[in-house]
Design a protein around this motif. Sequence first.
Motif, PDB file in Angstrom:
ATOM      1  N   ILE B  51      -8.644  58.809  44.164  1.00 47.61           N
ATOM      2  CA  ILE B  51      -8.919  58.688  42.722  1.00 47.61           C
ATOM      3  C   ILE B  51     -10.152  59.515  42.354  1.00 47.61           C
ATOM      4  N   LEU B  52     -11.206  59.367  43.159  1.00 43.44           N
ATOM      5  CA  LEU B  52     -12.455  60.067  42.843  1.00 43.44           C
ATOM      6  C   LEU B  52     -12.299  61.587  42.943  1.00 43.44           C
ATOM      7  N   LEU B  53     -11.583  62.023  43.985  1.00 41.72           N
ATOM      8  CA  LEU B  53     -11.406  63.469  44.158  1.00 41.72           C
ATOM      9  C   LEU B  53     -10.529  64.050  43.055  1.00 41.72           C
ATOM     10  N   GLU B  54      -9.449  63.368  42.714  1.00 45.55           N
ATOM     11  CA  GLU B  54      -8.581  63.884  41.639  1.00 45.55           C
ATOM     12  C   GLU B  54      -9.336  63.974  40.325  1.00 45.55           C
ATOM     13  N   ALA B  55     -10.211  62.988  40.086  1.00 42.36           N
ATOM     14  CA  ALA B  55     -10.927  62.940  38.803  1.00 42.36           C
ATOM     15  C   ALA B  55     -12.082  63.940  38.744  1.00 42.36           C
ATOM     16  N   ASN B  56     -12.708  64.228  39.881  1.00 40.85           N
ATOM     17  CA  ASN B  56     -13.982  64.954  39.854  1.00 40.85           C
ATOM     18  C   ASN B  56     -14.003  66.282  40.597  1.00 40.85           C
ATOM     19  N   TRP B  57     -13.046  66.502  41.524  1.00 41.41           N
ATOM     20  CA  TRP B  57     -13.211  67.644  42.416  1.00 41.41           C
ATOM     21  C   TRP B  57     -13.104  68.976  41.698  1.00 41.41           C
ATOM     22  N   GLN B  58     -12.334  69.065  40.633  1.00 45.56           N
ATOM     23  CA  GLN B  58     -12.223  70.374  39.993  1.00 45.56           C
ATOM     24  C   GLN B  58     -13.596  70.823  39.464  1.00 45.56           C
ATOM     25  N   MET B  59     -14.327  69.902  38.877  1.00 48.49           N
ATOM     26  CA  MET B  59     -15.686  70.227  38.412  1.00 48.49           C
ATOM     27  C   MET B  59     -16.604  70.494  39.609  1.00 48.49           C
ATOM     28  N   MET B  60     -16.517  69.616  40.616  1.00 50.21           N
ATOM     29  CA  MET B  60     -17.391  69.795  41.787  1.00 50.21           C
ATOM     30  C   MET B  60     -17.049  71.090  42.515  1.00 50.21           C
ATOM     31  N   GLY B  61     -15.761  71.364  42.638  1.00 48.84           N
ATOM     32  CA  GLY B  61     -15.318  72.580  43.321  1.00 48.84           C
ATOM     33  C   GLY B  61     -15.785  73.834  42.599  1.00 48.84           C
ATOM     34  N   MET B  62     -15.739  73.788  41.259  1.00 50.45           N
ATOM     35  CA  MET B  62     -16.184  74.934  40.475  1.00 50.45           C
ATOM     36  C   MET B  62     -17.679  75.161  40.658  1.00 50.45           C
ATOM     37  N   LEU B  63     -18.440  74.050  40.673  1.00 52.79           N
ATOM     38  CA  LEU B  63     -19.882  74.172  40.915  1.00 52.79           C
ATOM     39  C   LEU B  63     -20.135  74.766  42.300  1.00 52.79           C
ATOM     40  N   ASN B  64     -19.342  74.325  43.273  1.00 51.81           N
ATOM     41  CA  ASN B  64     -19.482  74.884  44.623  1.00 51.81           C
ATOM     42  C   ASN B  64     -19.183  76.375  44.638  1.00 51.81           C
ATOM     43  N   LEU B  65     -18.169  76.784  43.881  1.00 53.09           N
ATOM     44  CA  LEU B  65     -17.825  78.216  43.825  1.00 53.09           C
ATOM     45  C   LEU B  65     -18.955  79.019  43.193  1.00 53.09           C
ATOM     46  N   PHE B  66     -19.579  78.473  42.157  1.00 55.16           N
ATOM     47  CA  PHE B  66     -20.724  79.169  41.547  1.00 55.16           C
ATOM     48  C   PHE B  66     -21.885  79.253  42.546  1.00 55.16           C
ATOM     49  N   LEU B  67     -22.047  78.201  43.348  1.00 55.43           N
ATOM     50  CA  LEU B  67     -23.094  78.228  44.377  1.00 55.43           C
ATOM     51  C   LEU B  67     -22.800  79.323  45.410  1.00 55.43           C
ATOM     52  N   VAL B  68     -21.535  79.422  45.801  1.00 54.58           N
ATOM     53  CA  VAL B  68     -21.124  80.448  46.773  1.00 54.58           C
ATOM     54  C   VAL B  68     -21.389  81.835  46.199  1.00 54.58           C
ATOM     55  N   LEU B  69     -21.051  82.005  44.932  1.00 54.48           N
ATOM     56  CA  LEU B  69     -21.291  83.288  44.248  1.00 54.48           C
ATOM     57  C   LEU B  69     -22.778  83.620  44.260  1.00 54.48           C
ATOM     58  N   VAL B 175     -17.475  85.742  38.903  1.00 61.71           N
ATOM     59  CA  VAL B 175     -17.207  84.989  37.669  1.00 61.71           C
ATOM     60  C   VAL B 175     -15.759  85.210  37.226  1.00 61.71           C
ATOM     61  N   THR B 176     -15.305  86.455  37.328  1.00 59.63           N
ATOM     62  CA  THR B 176     -13.905  86.756  36.966  1.00 59.63           C
ATOM     63  C   THR B 176     -12.953  85.961  37.857  1.00 59.63           C
ATOM     64  N   GLY B 177     -13.246  85.922  39.140  1.00 58.02           N
ATOM     65  CA  GLY B 177     -12.395  85.196  40.083  1.00 58.02           C
ATOM     66  C   GLY B 177     -12.353  83.709  39.783  1.00 58.02           C
ATOM     67  N   ILE B 178     -13.502  83.128  39.473  1.00 56.47           N
ATOM     68  CA  ILE B 178     -13.566  81.684  39.203  1.00 56.47           C
ATOM     69  C   ILE B 178     -12.784  81.344  37.947  1.00 56.47           C
ATOM     70  N   PHE B 179     -12.970  82.124  36.896  1.00 60.42           N
ATOM     71  CA  PHE B 179     -12.236  81.830  35.659  1.00 60.42           C
ATOM     72  C   PHE B 179     -10.749  82.116  35.803  1.00 60.42           C
ATOM     73  N   ALA B 180     -10.410  83.128  36.592  1.00 56.59           N
ATOM     74  CA  ALA B 180      -8.987  83.387  36.861  1.00 56.59           C
ATOM     75  C   ALA B 180      -8.362  82.190  37.577  1.00 56.59           C
ATOM     76  N   ALA B 181      -9.117  81.597  38.486  1.00 51.62           N
ATOM     77  CA  ALA B 181      -8.614  80.425  39.208  1.00 51.62           C
ATOM     78  C   ALA B 181      -8.350  79.263  38.260  1.00 51.62           C
ATOM     79  N   LEU B 182      -9.237  79.085  37.287  1.00 54.46           N
ATOM     80  CA  LEU B 182      -9.045  77.994  36.324  1.00 54.46           C
ATOM     81  C   LEU B 182      -7.787  78.228  35.493  1.00 54.46           C
ATOM     82  N   ILE B 183      -7.565  79.482  35.130  1.00 55.65           N
ATOM     83  CA  ILE B 183      -6.369  79.801  34.331  1.00 55.65           C
ATOM     84  C   ILE B 183      -5.102  79.623  35.170  1.00 55.65           C
TER      85      ILE B 183
END
Lengths: 251, 238
Positions: B51-69, B175-183
């Motif tokens: 439940i927690l991962l489904e609700a929160n991981w997309q935001m957490m994952g995106m933050l992690n991707l920005f950290l990686v960038l 940034v292009t890659g991250i937003f492409a992933a969201l789309i």
Amino acid sequence: MNMIETDHLTKRYGDFTAVSELNLHIPQGTVYGFLGPNGAGKSTAMKMFLGLTRPTEGGFYIDGKIFPQDRMEILKKTGSFIEAPAFYGNLTGEENLDIVRRLLGLPRESVEEALEMVGLAEYKKRLAKKYSLGMKQRLGLASALIGRPPILILDEPTNGLDPVGIHEIRTMIRELPSRYNCTVLVSSHLLSEIELMADLVGILNRGKLLFEGTLTDLRDRARFEGLPTDNLEETFLALIQEDNLKRGMRQ
Amino acid sequence: MSLVCEYKKCRRSGLFPVFLAGGLLAAAVPAMNMFFRSELYLHRPQTPLTILLEANWQMMGMLNLFLVLAGASVLYHMEFADRAFLRMETLPQSMFGMFIRKYLVLVSVILMAFALEAASLAGVSICWFGMTEGMWNELGRQMGCLLVKMLPALALMLAVSSASENLWITLGVGVTGIFAALILSGAGRQNHILQLFPFLLPLETAWTDGRLLLAAGAETAAILAAGQGYLCIRRRFR
């Protein structure tokens, strides 16, 4: 024995030939002054020795070893300073040299020794990005000198230094072969500087080696060819001009 | 010894504080979500971690991707900014070896962020759902899968950063890659090829198929090999 020897070393960038059929002979334990006007090909030749750029034709030997097969062996023995100081701005002078020390497998004391040699010991705790131009230059030299490598390749090492600094570095370079049995290849476009440092000179113009030998040999040749001999700067300029004229006539 | 050098190079670069702060920010996401909206999640039938991962991981994952960038950009920007890269090339070390060591540094800092996020998920799960059987095993498995799925993005961003002396190119690609992933995230659920897009893979918690994890590992190896290929070509044609 020649510590550095090149065999028809050539570097072309498209239609432009930066270095053409270079045959250098740098004996062990000498200071070899590499002279030439801006754009002569001095830095390009030095970059080839360090593997930073690949020769188009020809090759070279450093202490009997060949690039790229013996790259690691060559770089372990070679200290270098090319074009401008290279450092990590977020680290202090001491930390910068510590990185180099660790990669070369040198003892801790070599950092302090290198800083003392170039007169930077007092500023070792300052961040490299806060150094003045002269201090950055000295840091670059310290990085080349750390561990007293048997071969030193220095490209215009006194750029940006004040007269006192130039004198100190020049004196230090002059003493390296006798003190540490080091072979030094030092480039400059200033004849007066090379005159005070070098045992042998090689004069490069537009990628071609015009002369190689001692300064006495250079004067003798100039006398033979009817070039000015009163002062070495005039001899050098006359040699370059004669070469430029020959090229202009051929073209 | 050389790995120690890579860590020492990162002093005062901001790498560790950024990952610490980013990890804490990502860790705050499930806590804040449950604090303000627990009624949406408390009565769902799945396990608390799911439940927690489904609700929160997309935001957490995106933050992690920005950290990686940010991390990949910093790791090579410090080499190019004052020409330190030139000095490194004249030392007796392999440039591909340096690339791998930087990759290991990046993996270690993202592990630090993951540890903070895992601690937060465990804390939130215990606090709101109570201790459940198998929670720690599930947490370890889920976070392990998510880490493996993050590895291709780490490799790709580091490869782009090593190839580009201009920091803005690396940032732009990321940034292009991250937003492409969201789309593409919706389409990726049906398309197995799209699932392998390095920026999309770390965002989906439901994709825990062993074959996908193997594919992520192979993708990472391929990107690292491409990084080595580029370094060879650059030396050859310089």
